[in-house]
Design an enzyme around this catalytic site. Structure first.
Site, short mmCIF file in Angstrom:
data_model
loop_
_atom_site.label_atom_id
_atom_site.label_comp_id
_atom_site.label_asym_id
_atom_site.label_seq_id
_atom_site.Cartn_x
_atom_site.Cartn_y
_atom_site.Cartn_z
N ARG A 106 0.86 -1.19 0.00
CA ARG A 106 0.00 0.00 0.00
C ARG A 106 0.89 1.24 0.00
NH1 ARG A 106 -3.46 -0.01 5.12
NH2 ARG A 106 -4.22 -1.87 4.05
N HIS A 151 1.78 -2.22 5.65
CA HIS A 151 1.59 -2.52 4.23
C HIS A 151 2.56 -1.73 3.35
CE1 HIS A 151 -2.10 -5.01 4.00
NE2 HIS A 151 -2.42 -4.41 5.15
N ASP A 158 -3.29 -8.70 3.00
CA ASP A 158 -4.64 -8.95 3.53
C ASP A 158 -5.30 -9.96 2.60
OD1 ASP A 158 -4.28 -7.04 5.52
OD2 ASP A 158 -5.23 -5.45 4.37
N GLU A 235 -6.82 -8.25 13.39
CA GLU A 235 -7.42 -8.53 12.08
C GLU A 235 -7.10 -9.95 11.65
OE1 GLU A 235 -6.91 -3.92 10.40
OE2 GLU A 235 -5.65 -5.53 9.58
N HIS A 238 -4.93 -10.26 8.19
CA HIS A 238 -3.71 -9.47 8.03
C HIS A 238 -2.47 -10.23 8.50
CE1 HIS A 238 -1.58 -5.39 8.54
NE2 HIS A 238 -0.78 -6.23 9.19
#
Length: 260
Positions: A106, A151, A158, A235, A238
């Site tokens: 990301r 990320h 993910d 999460e 993740h």
């Protein structure tokens, strides 16, 4: 008097050290950003069996718009993370599953977009889908939104499982990017032992997941752990490569197909 002077000088020295440290840390943070793509690969070039659903390229995400920096619906990872994910893919295929990717690398631009959105409290377009139990004003306080993301270091992914027999996503008892304790790996069970407990006391309105849904989460978790990834305690989807090659570097290039 002399004693008081010594104390004052000591306090001043500590303050100066703290200021210098803060400036050094800021400089270090700035120095550890780069748009170098040479250590990255397009994930499908390494793991051709993955299914792609890059949520931040589309509008079905907690913001409700395409996220800055996502120029193509693809996934990028460091070479090391992609190689390890290939081992995970080969593993789960023997169990009848494929990996489905929601997000991988990301860019910092995307993280900055999240931060701006979170600060815009009136914008609750996707609240009912991703955070119906929360007031948006608590997203920073409860650490759902950060100014930096793992990320962006390029070795975090993910994902979920896709059942090749039913041709559907495996039921994990909750959607990707759900903001709430229901997304925690230890919700209704113990991820260390793999045992379902049914304890849903952390859910603000008594939501729950079934024994099968918890077991499904554990199938994904255990496969990722077997091949060098570590989980996140908030999460279930993740995971980050334990030995990530760039633990202190935040990359800035956009998400799009890399040239071979």
């Amino acid at each position: 008097m002399k004693k008081n002077l010594m104390i004052a000088l000591s306090v001043l020295a500590v303050a100066m050290m703290c200021c210098c440290k803060s400036a050094t840390e800021k400089k270090s943070m700035e120095a550890n950003t780069t748009d170098d793509t040479s250590h990255f690969v397009t994930l499908t070039d390494v793991v051709p069996d993955v299914i792609m659903e890059i949520r931040y390229f589309g509008t079905y995400n907690f913001v409700g718009t395409r996220i800055d920096g996502y120029e193509e619906p693809t996934a990028l990872l460091t070479k090391q993370a992609a190689d390890s994910l290939r081992a995970v893919s080969d593993d789960v295929i023997t169990l009848g599953y494929r990996l489905k990717i929601y997000d991988a690398y990301r860019p910092q631009k995307g993280v900055d977009h999240f931060v701006r959105w979170a600060a815009n409290i009136p914008d609750t377009l996707m609240k009912r889908y991703f955070y119906p139990d929360l007031d948006k004003s608590v997203l920073f306080e409860q650490e759902y939104i950060y100014e930096k993301s793992g990320h962006t270091r390029g070795s975090t992914v993910d994902l979920t499982l896709f059942d090749m027999k039913t041709e559907k996503e495996v039921d994990m008892g909750g959607t990707f990017d759900w903001f709430g304790p229901e997304s925690h790996p230890d919700f209704c069970g113990n991820p260390e032992t793999g045992k379902y407990t049914g304890d849903n006391s952390k859910s603000p309105i008594g939501r729950s997941i079934t024994p099968q849904q918890f077991a499904n989460r554990m199938i994904l978790r255990n496969a990722m752990l077997r091949h060098g990834f570590k989980p996140l305690d908030s999460e279930w989807w993740h995971f980050t490569l334990k030995n990530e090659p760039f633990p202190d570097t935040y990359f800035t290039f956009p998400v799009k197909q890399l040239k071979k």
